[in-house]
Design a protein around this motif. Structure first.
Motif, short mmCIF file in Angstrom:
data_model
loop_
_atom_site.label_atom_id
_atom_site.label_comp_id
_atom_site.label_asym_id
_atom_site.label_seq_id
_atom_site.Cartn_x
_atom_site.Cartn_y
_atom_site.Cartn_z
N SER A 113 0.83 -1.21 0.00
CA SER A 113 0.00 0.00 0.00
C SER A 113 0.86 1.25 0.00
O SER A 113 0.54 2.26 -0.66
CB SER A 113 -0.93 0.01 1.22
OG SER A 113 -1.90 -1.01 1.12
N GLU A 114 1.98 1.18 0.70
CA GLU A 114 2.92 2.30 0.70
C GLU A 114 3.51 2.53 -0.69
O GLU A 114 3.64 3.68 -1.14
CB GLU A 114 4.04 2.00 1.70
CG GLU A 114 5.16 3.02 1.75
CD GLU A 114 6.29 2.56 2.66
OE1 GLU A 114 7.45 2.51 2.18
OE2 GLU A 114 6.01 2.23 3.82
N TRP A 116 2.06 1.69 -3.49
CA TRP A 116 0.99 2.24 -4.32
C TRP A 116 0.89 3.75 -4.14
O TRP A 116 0.69 4.48 -5.11
CB TRP A 116 -0.34 1.58 -3.97
CG TRP A 116 -1.50 2.28 -4.63
CD1 TRP A 116 -2.37 3.16 -4.06
CD2 TRP A 116 -1.86 2.20 -6.01
NE1 TRP A 116 -3.26 3.63 -4.99
CE2 TRP A 116 -2.98 3.05 -6.20
CE3 TRP A 116 -1.36 1.50 -7.11
CZ2 TRP A 116 -3.59 3.21 -7.44
CZ3 TRP A 116 -1.98 1.66 -8.33
CH2 TRP A 116 -3.07 2.50 -8.50
N SER A 117 1.03 4.20 -2.92
CA SER A 117 0.97 5.64 -2.65
C SER A 117 2.09 6.39 -3.37
O SER A 117 1.88 7.51 -3.85
CB SER A 117 1.05 5.90 -1.15
OG SER A 117 -0.07 5.36 -0.47
N LYS A 137 -4.84 -0.34 -9.46
CA LYS A 137 -4.72 -0.58 -8.01
C LYS A 137 -5.14 -2.00 -7.65
O LYS A 137 -4.49 -2.66 -6.82
CB LYS A 137 -5.56 0.43 -7.24
CG LYS A 137 -5.41 0.31 -5.73
CD LYS A 137 -6.19 1.41 -5.01
CE LYS A 137 -5.98 1.34 -3.51
NZ LYS A 137 -6.72 2.41 -2.79
N LEU A 141 -2.31 -4.46 -5.88
CA LEU A 141 -2.44 -4.95 -4.50
C LEU A 141 -3.00 -6.37 -4.43
O LEU A 141 -3.30 -6.87 -3.33
CB LEU A 141 -3.35 -4.01 -3.70
CG LEU A 141 -2.87 -2.56 -3.59
CD1 LEU A 141 -3.87 -1.72 -2.80
CD2 LEU A 141 -1.50 -2.48 -2.93
#
Length: 272
Positions: A113-114, A116-117, A137, A141
């Motif tokens: 998730s980090e 992806w950010s 996304k 993930l």
């Protein structure tokens, strides 16, 4: 049936200039019914050259049994995002033992998730980000295996670009050196034209490869145009519609430039 014409090129054509005269008959080699093959590791969000070779191939062989490499010039788990003049590394968090295969490498999913950010911070202001972000996304993930994530992204990108090339999964390689291992992966296809990237000049013995596989090895000299020459194909895709992306990257059905046995050629694919 595909026909491949190898037409001897003026070496100046490698810089974009056109040959001044038509070749004589002895300068033309025709291979009727040739299968055009390329191969690559399952790379993370590949740069445009990957898709250039895919576009000009009947089959692209994906090689997850190759060793995982963490070298700075390998892109199995990292990629440059942004543009040539303003880029940053996006690196996937891995659980992988020394010397393992790409297939054996796992993702540290609690850190994804980090990552992806990080991707979103670079691309969220690009015109087409909102159109693609939900699907991207979900894929990003959705996997715990490196090769599965990369392969799924490659499939998504291929279909988005409208490329019709078949993708296959290679066998594990065998041999005492890189040339023998690559040959063992592709020899089952029989006599083909194998499109390789410029980087293969560093590790492939071309004559040995052709002897082991009874195939023609053609080194593609393509370089993506600025400002997309060193970054993920995501960058132009977030800026332009897919067909415009192919146009901007000079990925089209036309003469392409290759090196075969040290000689420069133009290669033309004709459907008949």
């Amino acid at each position: 049936m595909n026909r491949v014409i190898l037409q001897k090129a003026d070496l100046s054509s490698l810089s974009g200039a056109q040959p001044q005269t038509q070749p004589s008959n002895h300068e033309v080699l025709t291979l009727d019914g040739a299968l055009i093959l390329s191969g690559h590791q399952p790379t993370f969000l590949p740069y445009p050259g990957f898709f250039y070779r895919m576009y000009h191939s009947n089959i692209m062989d994906i090689c997850p049994y190759d060793p995982l490499s963490r070298h700075s010039d390998r892109y199995q788990h990292r990629v440059k995002i942004g543009t040539d003049t303003s880029w940053r590394w996006l690196t996937l968090p891995l659980e992988a033992s020394s010397g393992c295969t790409i297939m054996a490498a796992k993702l540290k999913t609690n850190f994804m998730s980090e990552r992806w950010s990080e991707l979103e911070r670079v691309y969220h202001k690009y015109p087409l980000w909102s159109q693609y972000k939900d699907t991207l996304k979900e894929i990003f993930l959705g996997y715990s295996s490196l090769w599965e994530l990369n392969f799924r992204l490659i499939l998504w990108l291929r279909d988005l670009l409208g490329i019709k090339t078949y993708l296959s999964i290679s066998y594990g390689a065998e041999g005492v050196d890189t040339t023998e291992r690559v040959a063992s992966q592709f020899s089952a296809y029989g006599s083909v034209v194998y499109l390789a990237g410029k980087g293969s000049l560093k590790y492939l013995d071309m004559k040995k490869y052709e002897h082991l596989t009874n195939s023609t090895l053609a080194i593609v000299t393509y370089t993506p145009p600025h400002p997309f020459s060193e970054v993920s194909i995501l960058t132009p895709l977030m800026l332009y519609p897919p067909q415009k992306v192919l146009e901007i990257l000079n990925i089209r059905r036309e003469l392409i430039k290759v090196i075969v046995n040290g000689e420069a050629y133009n290669v033309n694919y004709l459907n008949s």
